[in-house]
Design an enzyme around this catalytic site. Structure first.
Site, short mmCIF file in Angstrom:
data_model
loop_
_atom_site.label_atom_id
_atom_site.label_comp_id
_atom_site.label_asym_id
_atom_site.label_seq_id
_atom_site.Cartn_x
_atom_site.Cartn_y
_atom_site.Cartn_z
N HIS A 22 0.82 -1.22 0.00
CA HIS A 22 0.00 0.00 0.00
C HIS A 22 0.85 1.27 0.00
O HIS A 22 0.52 2.25 0.66
CB HIS A 22 -0.97 0.01 1.19
CG HIS A 22 -2.02 -1.04 1.08
ND1 HIS A 22 -1.85 -2.30 1.60
CD2 HIS A 22 -3.24 -1.03 0.48
CE1 HIS A 22 -2.93 -3.01 1.36
NE2 HIS A 22 -3.78 -2.28 0.67
N GLU A 66 3.72 -9.11 -12.54
CA GLU A 66 3.07 -7.82 -12.80
C GLU A 66 1.67 -8.10 -13.36
O GLU A 66 0.70 -7.47 -12.95
CB GLU A 66 3.88 -7.01 -13.78
CG GLU A 66 3.34 -5.62 -14.01
CD GLU A 66 4.27 -4.78 -14.87
OE1 GLU A 66 3.99 -3.59 -14.97
OE2 GLU A 66 5.25 -5.29 -15.42
#
Length: 77
Positions: A22, A66
């Site tokens: 985050h 990814e």
């Protein structure tokens, strides 16, 4: 060699989750102040941080996804 999975979980928490989870990598992580935050560089960052916790020679590779099609594998080279 083997490693206790509870220990590994703790190492991953310290080396990966706390510094990266985050976060805006470019703004919040000092390592990426001068390094572009590509998937390749994230893999190197994770390798270098895990090496601080895991006994020498035990870490084999870091794999960062990814997307389903874009995967980086880093073996410390």
């Amino acid at each position: 060699m083997v490693i206790n999975l509870t220990d590994l979980k703790g190492y991953m928490e310290e080396a990966i989750m706390k510094p990266l989870d985050h976060k805006n990598l470019d703004l919040d992580v000092p390592y990426f102040a001068d390094i572009v935050s590509t998937t390749e560089n994230v893999a190197v960052y994770i390798w270098e941080n895990l090496q601080k916790f895991i006994p020498v020679g035990l870490l084999y590779k870091v794999k960062v996804y990814e997307t389903d099609n874009n995967i980086v594998v880093y073996k410390g080279e």
